[in-house]
Design a protein around this motif. Structure first.
Motif, PDB file in Angstrom:
ATOM      1  N   TYR A 199       0.829  -1.200   0.000  1.00 20.24           N
ATOM      2  CA  TYR A 199       0.000   0.000   0.000  1.00 20.24           C
ATOM      3  C   TYR A 199       0.865   1.253   0.000  1.00 20.24           C
ATOM      4  N   LEU A 200       1.886   1.281   0.840  1.00 16.82           N
ATOM      5  CA  LEU A 200       2.792   2.424   0.914  1.00 16.82           C
ATOM      6  C   LEU A 200       3.553   2.609  -0.393  1.00 16.82           C
ATOM      7  N   SER A 201       4.037   1.522  -0.966  1.00 19.98           N
ATOM      8  CA  SER A 201       4.803   1.644  -2.219  1.00 19.98           C
ATOM      9  C   SER A 201       3.912   2.086  -3.377  1.00 19.98           C
ATOM     10  N   ALA A 202       2.664   1.613  -3.410  1.00 15.38           N
ATOM     11  CA  ALA A 202       1.742   2.041  -4.464  1.00 15.38           C
ATOM     12  C   ALA A 202       1.441   3.542  -4.342  1.00 15.38           C
ATOM     13  N   ARG A 241       4.946   9.370  -9.924  1.00 10.62           N
ATOM     14  CA  ARG A 241       4.427   9.545 -11.287  1.00 10.62           C
ATOM     15  C   ARG A 241       3.757  10.904 -11.452  1.00 10.62           C
ATOM     16  N   GLY A 242       3.108  11.387 -10.372  1.00 11.70           N
ATOM     17  CA  GLY A 242       2.500  12.716 -10.397  1.00 11.70           C
ATOM     18  C   GLY A 242       3.538  13.804 -10.596  1.00 11.70           C
ATOM     19  N   SER A 243       4.771  13.520 -10.170  1.00 11.92           N
ATOM     20  CA  SER A 243       5.879  14.460 -10.355  1.00 11.92           C
ATOM     21  C   SER A 243       6.634  14.194 -11.654  1.00 11.92           C
ATOM     22  N   LYS A 244       6.073  13.307 -12.471  1.00 10.71           N
ATOM     23  CA  LYS A 244       6.662  12.935 -13.770  1.00 10.71           C
ATOM     24  C   LYS A 244       8.084  12.375 -13.644  1.00 10.71           C
ATOM     25  N   ARG A 245       8.250  11.514 -12.621  1.00 10.29           N
ATOM     26  CA  ARG A 245       9.520  10.815 -12.424  1.00 10.29           C
ATOM     27  C   ARG A 245       9.268   9.319 -12.427  1.00 10.29           C
ATOM     28  N   GLN A 246      10.337   8.555 -12.609  1.00 12.61           N
ATOM     29  CA  GLN A 246      10.192   7.102 -12.635  1.00 12.61           C
ATOM     30  C   GLN A 246      10.848   6.421 -11.448  1.00 12.61           C
ATOM     31  N   THR A 247      11.568   7.187 -10.636  1.00 14.50           N
ATOM     32  CA  THR A 247      12.261   6.603  -9.492  1.00 14.50           C
ATOM     33  C   THR A 247      11.690   7.172  -8.199  1.00 14.50           C
ATOM     34  N   ILE A 248      11.250   6.282  -7.330  1.00 15.23           N
ATOM     35  CA  ILE A 248      10.700   6.694  -6.037  1.00 15.23           C
ATOM     36  C   ILE A 248      11.872   7.075  -5.136  1.00 15.23           C
ATOM     37  N   ASN A 249      11.771   8.234  -4.487  1.00 12.18           N
ATOM     38  CA  ASN A 249      12.806   8.640  -3.538  1.00 12.18           C
ATOM     39  C   ASN A 249      12.224   8.690  -2.126  1.00 12.18           C
ATOM     40  N   ALA A 250      13.061   8.977  -1.150  1.00 10.15           N
ATOM     41  CA  ALA A 250      12.634   8.974   0.251  1.00 10.15           C
ATOM     42  C   ALA A 250      11.519  10.001   0.494  1.00 10.15           C
ATOM     43  N   PRO A 297      10.340   9.747  12.851  1.00  8.95           N
ATOM     44  CA  PRO A 297      11.252   8.650  13.206  1.00  8.95           C
ATOM     45  C   PRO A 297      11.942   8.035  11.974  1.00  8.95           C
ATOM     46  N   LEU A 298      11.221   7.968  10.870  1.00 11.11           N
ATOM     47  CA  LEU A 298      11.806   7.417   9.655  1.00 11.11           C
ATOM     48  C   LEU A 298      12.909   8.336   9.116  1.00 11.11           C
ATOM     49  N   LYS A 299      12.677   9.633   9.148  1.00 15.16           N
ATOM     50  CA  LYS A 299      13.700  10.582   8.710  1.00 15.16           C
ATOM     51  C   LYS A 299      14.948  10.466   9.582  1.00 15.16           C
ATOM     52  N   ALA A 300      14.749  10.326  10.889  1.00 18.29           N
ATOM     53  CA  ALA A 300      15.883  10.185  11.805  1.00 18.29           C
ATOM     54  C   ALA A 300      16.655   8.901  11.514  1.00 18.29           C
ATOM     55  N   SER A 301      15.943   7.809  11.285  1.00 10.41           N
ATOM     56  CA  SER A 301      16.601   6.534  10.965  1.00 10.41           C
ATOM     57  C   SER A 301      17.365   6.626   9.652  1.00 10.41           C
ATOM     58  N   LEU A 302      16.760   7.259   8.681  1.00 13.51           N
ATOM     59  CA  LEU A 302      17.399   7.411   7.373  1.00 13.51           C
ATOM     60  C   LEU A 302      18.668   8.254   7.479  1.00 13.51           C
ATOM     61  N   GLU A 303      18.606   9.322   8.252  1.00 14.79           N
ATOM     62  CA  GLU A 303      19.780  10.178   8.441  1.00 14.79           C
ATOM     63  C   GLU A 303      20.899   9.408   9.141  1.00 14.79           C
ATOM     64  N   GLU A 304      20.525   8.639  10.149  1.00 18.29           N
ATOM     65  CA  GLU A 304      21.512   7.817  10.872  1.00 18.29           C
ATOM     66  C   GLU A 304      22.155   6.793   9.932  1.00 18.29           C
ATOM     67  N   LEU A 305      21.345   6.184   9.083  1.00 20.24           N
ATOM     68  CA  LEU A 305      21.856   5.211   8.115  1.00 20.24           C
ATOM     69  C   LEU A 305      22.807   5.878   7.130  1.00 20.24           C
ATOM     70  N   ARG A 306      22.453   7.069   6.663  1.00 19.81           N
ATOM     71  CA  ARG A 306      23.316   7.803   5.730  1.00 19.81           C
ATOM     72  C   ARG A 306      24.664   8.135   6.371  1.00 19.81           C
ATOM     73  N   GLU A 307      24.628   8.569   7.632  1.00 17.53           N
ATOM     74  CA  GLU A 307      25.872   8.886   8.333  1.00 17.53           C
ATOM     75  C   GLU A 307      26.737   7.641   8.501  1.00 17.53           C
ATOM     76  N   THR A 308      26.109   6.533   8.860  1.00 19.52           N
ATOM     77  CA  THR A 308      26.834   5.278   9.023  1.00 19.52           C
ATOM     78  C   THR A 308      27.465   4.852   7.709  1.00 19.52           C
ATOM     79  N   ASN A 309      26.692   4.920   6.637  1.00 23.12           N
ATOM     80  CA  ASN A 309      27.214   4.532   5.324  1.00 23.12           C
ATOM     81  C   ASN A 309      28.311   5.474   4.854  1.00 23.12           C
ATOM     82  N   ALA A 310      28.174   6.757   5.152  1.00 21.23           N
ATOM     83  CA  ALA A 310      29.208   7.716   4.770  1.00 21.23           C
ATOM     84  C   ALA A 310      30.502   7.385   5.506  1.00 21.23           C
TER      85      ALA A 310
END
Length: 157
Positions: free
Chosen positions: A54-57, A64-73, A91-104
């Motif tokens: 449901y979330l991905s749809a 698609r409404g933004s005329k793009r083909q790649t889903i971003n965060a 909470p999702l934004k915080a987790s994503l930021e933490e993941l980005r820092e770890t990966n960096a």
């Protein structure tokens, strides 16, 4: 009960079990080991799968409404708000930021490790070259040949 979902579309049971048990142990006041019935795990797994679909749809529609083909965060964050789960966004934004820092940090560490390894290999090659006798230069080879020719000519006369 018949299986409606193909096995490839199921979430890994061990991961679902781990997530459920971790969350329940955080919520539980007692330190008792909690057991979760197999049917309950199946219900959790199926609920999560449906939520992801449901979330991905919804995110796909936003993309698609933004005329793009790649889903971003940001599409996922907007989709969470659209399906009335805005409390998940922060909470999702915080987790994503933490993941980005770890990966960096991992990427930087990997780059430094590769750079150090390259330097080490270059040092070993340089050291090996020093240990080996250097090949004679072209001028030296030509001089030696001329000397040999003169000796041969001089010996015949």
């Amino acid at each position: 009960m018949e299986k409606v979902v193909a096995e490839t579309a199921e979430l890994p049971k061990t991961i679902v079990r781990r997530v459920v048990k971790d969350k329940l142990s955080q919520c539980s006041k007692a330190d008792a080991d909690l057991n979760v019935h197999k049917e309950a795990l199946t219900a959790f797994s199926e609920s999560a799968r449906i939520f992801i679909h449901y979330l991905s749809a919804t995110a796909n529609d936003i993309c698609r409404g933004s005329k793009r083909q790649t889903i971003n965060a940001d599409d996922v964050f907007k989709a969470l708000e659209d399906i009335e789960f805005p409390e998940f966004v922060d909470p999702l934004k915080a987790s994503l930021e933490e993941l980005r820092e770890t990966n960096a940090g991992k990427k930087a560490g990997t780059s430094k490790a590769k750079e150090a390894k390259t330097k080490e290999v270059k040092k070993k090659k340089k050291k090996k070259r020093k240990l080996e006798e250097p090949p004679p230069k072209e001028e030296e080879v030509e001089e030696e040949e001329e000397e040999e020719n003169q000796d041969e000519d001089g010996g015949k006369e």
